[in-house]
Design an enzyme around this catalytic site. Structure first.
Site, PDB file in Angstrom:
ATOM      1  CG  HIS A 367     -12.342  20.213  47.142  1.00  0.00           C
ATOM      2  ND1 HIS A 367     -11.689  20.550  47.427  1.00  0.00           N
ATOM      3  CD2 HIS A 367     -12.340  20.654  45.410  1.00  0.00           C
ATOM      4  CE1 HIS A 367     -10.475  21.648  46.686  1.00  0.00           C
ATOM      5  NE2 HIS A 367     -10.749  21.760  45.666  1.00  0.00           N
ATOM      6  NE  ARG A 474     -14.597  21.237  40.469  1.00  0.00           N
ATOM      7  CZ  ARG A 474     -15.914  22.280  40.050  1.00  0.00           C
ATOM      8  NH1 ARG A 474     -17.170  21.307  39.552  1.00  0.00           N
ATOM      9  NH2 ARG A 474     -16.029  23.651  40.514  1.00  0.00           N
ATOM     10  NE  ARG A 510      -9.701  22.001  37.304  1.00  0.00           N
ATOM     11  CZ  ARG A 510     -10.367  22.226  38.529  1.00  0.00           C
ATOM     12  NH1 ARG A 510     -10.166  23.826  38.797  1.00  0.00           N
ATOM     13  NH2 ARG A 510     -10.373  21.142  39.669  1.00  0.00           N
ATOM     14  CD  GLU A 610      -6.203  28.039  39.542  1.00  0.00           C
ATOM     15  OE1 GLU A 610      -7.311  27.071  40.747  1.00  0.00           O
ATOM     16  OE2 GLU A 610      -6.294  27.237  38.670  1.00  0.00           O
ATOM     17  CG  ASN A 633     -14.279  28.330  43.668  1.00  0.00           C
ATOM     18  OD1 ASN A 633     -15.239  29.475  44.025  1.00  0.00           O
ATOM     19  ND2 ASN A 633     -14.731  27.434  44.148  1.00  0.00           N
ATOM     20  CG  ASP A 634      -7.535  27.757  44.463  1.00  0.00           C
ATOM     21  OD1 ASP A 634      -8.332  27.693  46.009  1.00  0.00           O
ATOM     22  OD2 ASP A 634      -7.601  26.773  44.450  1.00  0.00           O
ATOM     23  NE  ARG A 644     -11.267  25.550  48.359  1.00  0.00           N
ATOM     24  CZ  ARG A 644     -10.772  25.927  46.565  1.00  0.00           C
ATOM     25  NH1 ARG A 644     -11.450  26.073  45.981  1.00  0.00           N
ATOM     26  NH2 ARG A 644     -10.404  24.094  46.763  1.00  0.00           N
ATOM     27  CB  CYS A 681     -15.097  27.851  35.719  1.00  0.00           C
ATOM     28  SG  CYS A 681     -13.562  27.772  35.451  1.00  0.00           S
TER      29      CYS A 681
END
Length: 756
Positions: A367, A474, A510, A610, A633-634, A644, A681
């Site tokens: 992050h 976010r 989100r 995800e 990503n997830d 990750r 995204c």
């Protein structure tokens, strides 16, 4: 019998007097080696200093031939002195000439000496030279003598670090401390940064080495150790782990170190021998680091950084310093160098002064890197050794394109990179010219290029980048940078500002995604989980704490009055979660209607895809929501079973591998089949080569960092989508699982002149 502690104390007192005298550096060194020899009843005392060309040069001696000073040399690893420098370990020998590493230097006249004690001159674990005493008689030097010589070496190390010996250095030769050095890591965000080092948790430079009152220093040390232990216990009990930038296991290691009696005993001994509490911590820290660097056990070697961080915390407590002091004194071209850090910690630094970020750990999808990418700063990660080799204010270049950093670069290299920066600026000018052009492919296929955001600082980039809207806002970042839960009014104000800045462009909010590796320090109800990434987080947490979700939804509904509101739910696993969230939203709509609040003209509800479980509910999902966003990503993390944040696995599997591309194609096909908008995204969207792959798979909406929109649009305008679709039809079918898709895609682009 002589008091064994008196030797080091007397020597320290004499060294303190010498350091205070206004004399030339060579004379100071000559008198230091003379006094050490006298104090230790040694016939020889010699100082060798490590140069940037890995040669140890004799800088001062008492007992050897004076004419050999600045002429006698040993390569790193050569002879006893070179062995000490290479290993960062002391040698205590009664018959030095019998040691297999012994090398005779005829110019020094040292062949008549048998006993040998040599210690490395260390600073922060780095070897800067070697200090040696010798005697004709065969003897083993006592522990207190070793301690005295190590303490003297520490004083000399500070002389070298302060630059006192630069006038003694011959033209064309530099001391090792100031030599240019380059590191190769991984590219986490593109760009070039030229600036000066700011150590995220800076090593404290101890200038007050000698104490006036050992008992008073002992009291200071004991008080600081007590405070340190309490602070660690407090962090563990409050689970304030993510915001300190360390994993919980690191804090457990800190607690173990802080209560280790061996460590405390070595600190006590250093203070009793005449050092201040701060200098004692610095000495023991440096000694410990030198020892641990040569351990073969990888777990123990990793504990080096734990020990460094612990010792730095103790030093800050002794000196009464706050971590905020660093951010307040930033240079205008700061490049932050850190082992690891949290996203909120990066946001503590003023954006206008940041030029880059260097991480020893981390992954491209961690992050802090996502936030750095949103801030548009270059990031190099997995740069091992960067922290220990850096000093605050060192010149540094970060090459985010290649994942390389250059510390203390030479002028010609700096000039070459300055030209590279100017070239990138010209290229960015070309991207700016594309801003108002439609994001259409060479054969007329339109693709929405959206940007990711999370804070008010991101909003100006919406127009600057030419993004079609915000594909992912976010909302948790507002919570992460706050010291308490943001009040409903503060949330509403931010969301309204975002929609105002968008000026009618779509914005997808989100709902708060906390838990896992995003822990709020003031949210104390999250119990320790063995695997937090698969635990109580995102929609699972907010459905169990509906008050949190209701407050946020109410703020969003009020902020979007008279406009369209797009809401997205993170970490959806089963469709019943969508139904539960919709029920909460409906209740809030009814509540606001009752009090005549201005409501959104239209509300669209979406879900983040995800969790792999949704791959077997694709058609039902597409029918249950208004839109779907793929969190690549997830999703990649869960599909490939790859943490990750695990640096050993960060580059093991390719996101453009056939299995994962097949997963993404299933999702794009399901969206088309059900006439449901699908956006991706994750970080895949931000690289031209992976964005090209997404478009070929059928995605017509992708969201990325603002800085990525220009390069992706430049790629898109030259892309024949129909040809690429056929390419995937041919290469994803059948027995294609082991095809090198990244190389094939690169060849596809090269053959057609597509800029990647």
């Amino acid at each position: 019998m002589r008091d064994m502690a008196s030797g080091p104390r007397v020597l320290l007192k004499r060294l303190r007097e010498l350091m205070a005298e206004a004399i030339e550096p060579q004379e100071r060194l000559d008198r230091i080696v003379h006094d050490i020899a006298q104090n230790m009843v040694a016939e020889v005392c010699s100082l060798y200093v490590l140069r940037a060309d890995s040669v140890l040069e004799l800088y001062a001696t008492e007992g050897l031939k004076r004419e050999s000073v600045h002429l006698a040399q040993l390569k790193l690893g050569e002879g006893l002195v070179g062995t000490i420098a290479a290993s960062a370990r002391a040698l205590n020998l009664s018959e030095a000439q019998q040691h297999p590493a012994f090398a005779y230097l005829p110019e020094t006249g040292e062949e008549i000496y048998n006993s040998f004690l040599g210690v490395p001159v260390l600073r922060a674990g780095r070897t800067l030279g070697v200090l040696v005493v010798q005697n004709r008689t065969q003897r083993q030097y006592r522990d207190d003598e070793v301690e005295a010589l190590e303490t003297a070496a520490m004083v000399i190390a500070e002389m070298i670090a302060a630059g006192e010996l630069t006038r003694l250095t011959r033209p064309g030769l530099e001391l090792d401390l100031r030599r240019p050095v380059s590191f190769t890591g991984n590219s986490f965000n593109e760009g070039i940064g030229l600036g000066h080092v700011v150590l995220h948790e800076p090593r404290i430079v101890v200038t007050n080495l000698f104490n006036e009152d050992s008992d008073e220093e002992m009291r200071r040390l004991e008080a600081a150790l007590g405070s340190l232990r309490l602070s660690i216990d407090d962090m563990l009990s409050r689970r304030d782990v993510a915001f300190e930038g360390e994993h919980r296991a690191v804090l457990e290691a800190y607690r173990m170190f802080a209560n280790d009696q061996g460590w405390v005993r070595r600190l006590d001994e250093a203070v009793r021998n005449g050092l201040t509490a701060e200098a004692a911590v610095e000495k023991v820290q440096s000694d410990m680091r030198a020892r641990m660097m040569h351990m073969t056990d990888p777990y123990l070697r990793e504990r080096m950084s734990d020990f460094d961080d612990l010792a730095n915390r103790l030093l800050r407590m002794l000196l009464g310093r706050s971590p905020d002091d660093v951010a307040a004194a930033l240079p205008k071209d700061a490049i932050v160098v850190a082992r690891s850090m949290g996203a909120a910690e990066l946001l503590d630094y003023p954006r206008e002064k940041l030029r880059g970020l260097v991480l020893e750990d981390g992954a491209a999808t961690s992050h802090v890197v996502i936030v750095a990418r949103a801030m548009g700063i270059p990031v190099a990660g997995q740069v091992k050794g960067a922290v220990s080799m850096s000093e605050n204010s060192d010149a540094i270049i970060v090459d985010g394109d290649e994942g390389v950093i250059h510390l203390r670069p030479q002028s010609d290299l700096e000039a070459a990179y300055a030209e590279k920066v100017r070239f990138r600026a010209r290229r960015q000018e070309l991207y700016r010219e594309l801003r108002k052009k439609p994001s259409d492919s060479k054969d007329g296929v339109h693709v929405d290029l959206l940007m990711n955001a999370g804070l008010a600082v991101d909003l100006p980039q919406l127009n600057e980048s030419g993004a079609a809207g915000i594909g992912l806002f976010r909302t948790e970042l507002q919570f992460m940078v706050a010291s308490t839960f943001p009040r409903a009014e503060a949330q509403e104000g931010l969301y309204r500002d975002v929609l105002d800045a968008a000026q009618g462009k779509p914005v997808t909010f989100r709902t708060i995604d906390i838990g896992g590796d995003k822990i709020l320090p003031y949210f104390k109800n999250i119990a320790h989980e063995e695997n937090p990434a698969l635990g109580w987080r995102a929609i699972r947490l907010t459905l169990d704490r509906p008050g949190l979700l209701r407050t946020q939804i109410r703020a969003l509904l009020k902020a979007a009055g008279g406009r369209e509101l797009r809401l997205m739910l993170p970490m959806v696993t089963v469709l019943s979660e969508v139904a539960q969230a919709r029920e909460i939203i409906d209740k809030e709509v009814r509540h606001l209607s009752r009090f005549a609040h201005h409501l959104p003209t239209r509300l669209k509800l979406g879900a983040m895809l995800e969790v792999p479980a949704l791959l077997w509910q694709l058609d039902e999902l597409m029918q249950a929501v208004d839109f779907v966003s793929v969190g690549s990503n997830d999703l990649f993390q869960f599909v490939m079973a790859v943490d990750r944040g695990n640096t050993q696995l960060a580059d093991r599997f390719d996101t453009l591998s056939v299995p994962f591309l097949r997963v993404l194609k299933q999702i794009a096909d399901a969206g088309a089949r059900n006439h449901t908008q699908v956006t991706l995204c994750g970080e895949l969207a931000g690289k031209p080569i992976s964005a090209m792959a997404l478009i070929g798979l059928g995605f017509r909406s992708i969201s990325m960092s603002p800085a990525s929109i220009g390069p992706v649009k430049a790629m898109l305008t030259e892309l024949p989508v129909e040809e690429l679709t056929k390419f995937f039809d041919e290469n994803l079918a059948g027995n294609a699982a082991n095809l090198p898709m990244r190389a094939l895609l690169q060849a596809f682009a090269d053959d057609r002149g597509i800029p990647l």
